[in-house]
Design a protein around this motif. Sequence first.
Motif, mmCIF file in Angstrom:
data_model
loop_
_atom_site.group_PDB
_atom_site.id
_atom_site.type_symbol
_atom_site.label_atom_id
_atom_site.label_comp_id
_atom_site.label_asym_id
_atom_site.label_seq_id
_atom_site.Cartn_x
_atom_site.Cartn_y
_atom_site.Cartn_z
ATOM 1 N N TYR A 125 -31.617 35.627 9.489
ATOM 2 C CA TYR A 125 -30.713 34.496 9.245
ATOM 3 C C TYR A 125 -31.121 33.698 8.001
ATOM 4 O O TYR A 125 -30.300 33.432 7.134
ATOM 5 N N TYR A 126 -32.392 33.326 7.911
ATOM 6 C CA TYR A 126 -32.832 32.480 6.805
ATOM 7 C C TYR A 126 -33.286 33.279 5.590
ATOM 8 O O TYR A 126 -32.962 32.932 4.456
ATOM 9 N N TYR A 127 -34.043 34.326 5.811
ATOM 10 C CA TYR A 127 -34.630 35.069 4.698
ATOM 11 C C TYR A 127 -33.637 36.053 4.077
ATOM 12 O O TYR A 127 -33.467 36.107 2.869
ATOM 13 N N GLU A 128 -32.964 36.832 4.931
ATOM 14 C CA GLU A 128 -31.995 37.809 4.432
ATOM 15 C C GLU A 128 -30.610 37.197 4.257
ATOM 16 O O GLU A 128 -29.711 37.835 3.718
ATOM 17 N N GLU A 129 -30.426 35.963 4.767
ATOM 18 C CA GLU A 129 -29.165 35.225 4.678
ATOM 19 C C GLU A 129 -27.990 36.017 5.254
ATOM 20 O O GLU A 129 -26.901 36.065 4.681
ATOM 21 N N LEU A 130 -28.229 36.624 6.414
ATOM 22 C CA LEU A 130 -27.175 37.360 7.101
ATOM 23 C C LEU A 130 -26.460 36.428 8.072
ATOM 24 O O LEU A 130 -27.033 35.458 8.570
ATOM 25 N N SER A 131 -25.210 36.737 8.361
ATOM 26 C CA SER A 131 -24.448 35.944 9.318
ATOM 27 C C SER A 131 -24.847 36.337 10.743
ATOM 28 O O SER A 131 -25.492 37.368 10.958
ATOM 29 N N ILE A 132 -24.432 35.517 11.695
ATOM 30 C CA ILE A 132 -24.702 35.807 13.101
ATOM 31 C C ILE A 132 -24.113 37.170 13.472
ATOM 32 O O ILE A 132 -24.754 37.973 14.152
ATOM 33 N N LEU A 133 -22.903 37.441 13.002
ATOM 34 C CA LEU A 133 -22.237 38.711 13.298
ATOM 35 C C LEU A 133 -23.008 39.902 12.725
ATOM 36 O O LEU A 133 -23.194 40.920 13.402
ATOM 37 N N GLU A 134 -23.493 39.774 11.488
ATOM 38 C CA GLU A 134 -24.268 40.856 10.875
ATOM 39 C C GLU A 134 -25.583 41.094 11.634
ATOM 40 O O GLU A 134 -25.982 42.230 11.853
ATOM 41 N N ILE A 135 -26.217 40.010 12.034
ATOM 42 C CA ILE A 135 -27.476 40.123 12.785
ATOM 43 C C ILE A 135 -27.220 40.800 14.131
ATOM 44 O O ILE A 135 -27.974 41.683 14.544
ATOM 45 N N ASP A 143 -23.289 38.227 19.960
ATOM 46 C CA ASP A 143 -23.360 37.048 19.092
ATOM 47 C C ASP A 143 -24.063 35.891 19.801
ATOM 48 O O ASP A 143 -24.876 35.183 19.204
ATOM 49 N N ASN A 144 -23.739 35.704 21.083
ATOM 50 C CA ASN A 144 -24.341 34.599 21.837
ATOM 51 C C ASN A 144 -25.844 34.772 22.006
ATOM 52 O O ASN A 144 -26.589 33.792 21.973
ATOM 53 N N THR A 145 -26.296 35.997 22.162
ATOM 54 C CA THR A 145 -27.737 36.247 22.269
ATOM 55 C C THR A 145 -28.431 35.877 20.962
ATOM 56 O O THR A 145 -29.498 35.255 20.970
ATOM 57 N N VAL A 146 -27.821 36.237 19.838
ATOM 58 C CA VAL A 146 -28.398 35.894 18.533
ATOM 59 C C VAL A 146 -28.455 34.378 18.371
ATOM 60 O O VAL A 146 -29.471 33.826 17.944
ATOM 61 N N LYS A 147 -27.377 33.686 18.729
ATOM 62 C CA LYS A 147 -27.343 32.221 18.619
ATOM 63 C C LYS A 147 -28.410 31.582 19.507
ATOM 64 O O LYS A 147 -29.085 30.636 19.090
ATOM 65 N N THR A 148 -28.570 32.099 20.718
ATOM 66 C CA THR A 148 -29.578 31.569 21.645
ATOM 67 C C THR A 148 -30.976 31.777 21.094
ATOM 68 O O THR A 148 -31.821 30.864 21.122
ATOM 69 N N ARG A 149 -31.243 32.969 20.586
ATOM 70 C CA ARG A 149 -32.571 33.249 20.022
ATOM 71 C C ARG A 149 -32.844 32.364 18.813
ATOM 72 O O ARG A 149 -33.965 31.892 18.626
ATOM 73 N N LEU A 150 -31.840 32.146 17.992
ATOM 74 C CA LEU A 150 -32.004 31.286 16.818
ATOM 75 C C LEU A 150 -32.305 29.846 17.253
ATOM 76 O O LEU A 150 -33.192 29.193 16.698
#
Length: 172
Positions: A125-135, A143-150
Amino acid sequence: MLLSEELAFQEVMKSYTEPLLKIAYLYVKDWQVAEDIVQDTFLSYYEKFEQFEERSSLKTYLVRITINKCKDYLKSWRYRKLFLTNRFSLTKKEQAHLVQQEERLDIANAVLNLPLHLREVVIHYYYEELSILEISTILSLSDNTVKTRLRRARQLLKEQLSMDEWEVLSNE
């Protein structure tokens, strides 16, 4: 392999070596091991490039291979043995140098100290500047799992970092 395929493979290596090295390093925290992992990634791609179905971008595919190889390395006996050996064999000068580096890289160290499942989301998210969807695509998560982990990673970072360091992160 045909000459045109060989040239295409060389172009893939030129284009993706540096970003894959950075990702591998952020997982394993050792440049030499990261280089080995990236070489293994390209070897795997070379051996099975016809299996690439183009359901995602080539970069996403190579990043996924790299991440899997990093995780395999971190689970390996070779890593555990190296970690235990190096931990007790540093000279005082080397230890002082490490302490100096740690003082300058508190934020980076806090990120690297996160559990792997949180660290990888922060890195992407921060270093590679990828979106939640890309991650979520790269890591095969919702998507919700990525948001929760972030969110959890940010909470842990806030606890680990001083107020000044945290303000730098929260203002980005």
